[in-house]
Structures are given as C-alpha cells and as structure tokens.
Enzyme design. Structure first.
Site: not given
Ligand code: 13P
Length: 248
Positions: A233-234, A94, A166, A172, A96, A212, A9-11
């Site tokens: 994510g990251g 998600h 998640e 994050g 977010e 994470s 997930n590149w956000k």
């Molecule tokens: P991180 O891997 O950066 O914690 O993000 C997880 C995430 O929200 C994937 O959708």
C-alpha cells in the site's frame, strides 16, 4: 519455481495527472524481468496509467469491479470495461472493501468467477483482525475465506490466481507481521489450496503478503518459502517501491 509477484495498491490516492507523474517516476525504479510487477490504480487512473506504462515490464490492475457484464448498476465498473482498457489484474476482497463497503464472501466469489470469465486475474485478499489473532482463530478464519473465495473455481483457474494474505492489524499501521507470522499463514493458505484442489495447484498459485511492507522488510519476507511477493500500500506510492521490487 514460482515467479515473484509485486503489486502496488495505490488505494484512493492520485488524480489522473498525478498518477501519470508517479508511474513515470516509478518505471525506471521497478525494472525487473524476473518478476511480475503491477500497479493497481484507482479506476479513473486506469486509462492514462495503461498508456504511461506501455512498453514497460509493468502491468496495470484495478482495485475492484462488479460481478455483472453491464447494466443498471450506477457507479460500478464492469470486467469488460477493465479488460478493454488494458487491465490484467483486479484486487478482489480487500479488507477495506469488506469492512467499509460490506462486501461478503458470496459477493466476492461472484466477482472472482466473473473476473476469470473475462480473462482478468484476481488478486484475492484475505486476513484476520487483531481480535481474531488474539483469540487464536486466525487459521480457521483464513480457511473460511479461502474456501468461500474458491467456490466453483476450477483447478486451472485457481493455479493462475494470486492470493494476498493481509492481516488487518498490519495494514497502514507500520506494524509489519514478522516473517514467521506471515510464512505461517501463507504456508497454511497453500495447504488449504492443496486440500481444495491438489498439490500441483498449490505449487503454482502465488501467495503474497501485504501489510506495511517496506524496502527494509521485503527481503526477509520474500525469502520465506511460501511468500511469493507482496501487495504493497503506502510504500507503493514512493520510490521505496523500487527497492521492494528489486529487493534482492
Ligand atoms: P500498507 O502497505 O499501506 O500497509 O497497505 C497494505 C495493503 O492494504 C495493500 O493492499
């Protein structure tokens, strides 16, 4: 045997030209024919990234969509647009989106039904806050989210969908859930699916862990019986993603 599913997930990261560069950098690292590998990119990056991954094992996912086909919904993206652009998956719900954009369970259910209607596979997210975990209501909360998400979804469609657990406290933060914590909830989600549908559906649906995940934590997490991969994510923006995909 369920096929592993690893999605990045590149956000809200990478401009279109940066996205093409990143996709090209990651492609040789994420070669794997035994798993489904997906880049979930920002909407504006979809067209160039679909072109960049053409002919590879990577599929492209969106991070959100609206629940109508078309019309006066300024700023929204429709499932028809995603499908036509070459998208196969769409992240729905998600944390977010729930937290910053006020997306409700009802709205997410409409999006899930709409995604299926147009042949997109939803990656349905759920997860608890740290407060909910500390209060001991994690499983109850997850059950509510899963039940709401799958309202009016047939068993055949449920089977083909992907759920991502998640925990919000792990997103994050660098604070990855232990493999036991992640397994407990992923196993519970499978149990909920069994109660909502049947054992065959619960056996087929893929359940991911996200929060994470790194190349260092992936092997232990993905070895758990009910964890079928990850939503990353990251680390999906770095060569580390190759290590996550090829975690064995
Ligand atoms: P991180 O891997 O950066 O914690 O993000 C997880 C995430 O929200 C994937 O959708």
């Amino acid at each position: 045997m369920r096929r592993k599913f690893i999605a990045g997930n590149w956000k809200m990261n990478k401009t279109p030209s940066e996205a093409v560069t990143l996709a090209a950098e990651l492609l040789p690292l994420v070669k794997n024919d035994e798993e489904d590998v997906v880049f979930c990119v920002p909407a504006i990056d979809i067209v160039p990234v679909v072109a960049a991954v053409k002919g590879s094992n990577v599929k492209v996912g969106a991070q959100n969509m609206y629940f109508e086909d078309k019309g006066a919904y300024t700023g929204e993206i429709s499932p028809l647009m995603l499908k036509d652009a070459g998208v196969d998956y769409v992240i729905i719900g998600h944390s977010e989106r729930r937290q910053y954009f006020g997306e409700s369970d009802e709205m997410l259910n409409k999006k899930i039904l709409k995604a299926f209607e147009h042949g997109l596979t939803p990656i349905i997210c759920c997860g608890e806050t740290l407060e909910q975990r500390e209060e001991g209501i994690t499983l109850e909360w997850i059950k509510g989210q899963i039940t709401a998400a799958f309202q009016n979804v047939s068993a055949d469609l449920a089977k083909a969908s992907v759920v991502a657990y998640e925990p919000i406290w792990a997103i994050g933060t660098g604070k990855v859930a232990t493999s036991e914590q992640a397994q407990e909830v992923c196993g519970y989600i499978r149990k909920c699916i069994c109660e909502l549908y049947d054992e065959a559906t619960a056996d087929e649906i893929r359940i991911l862990y996200g929060g994470s995940v790194t190349a260092a934590s992936a092997p232990e997490l993905f070895a758990m019986p009910d964890i079928d991969g990850g939503l990353v994510g990251g680390a999906s923006l770095k060569p580390d993603f190759g290590g996550i995909v090829n975690y064995k």
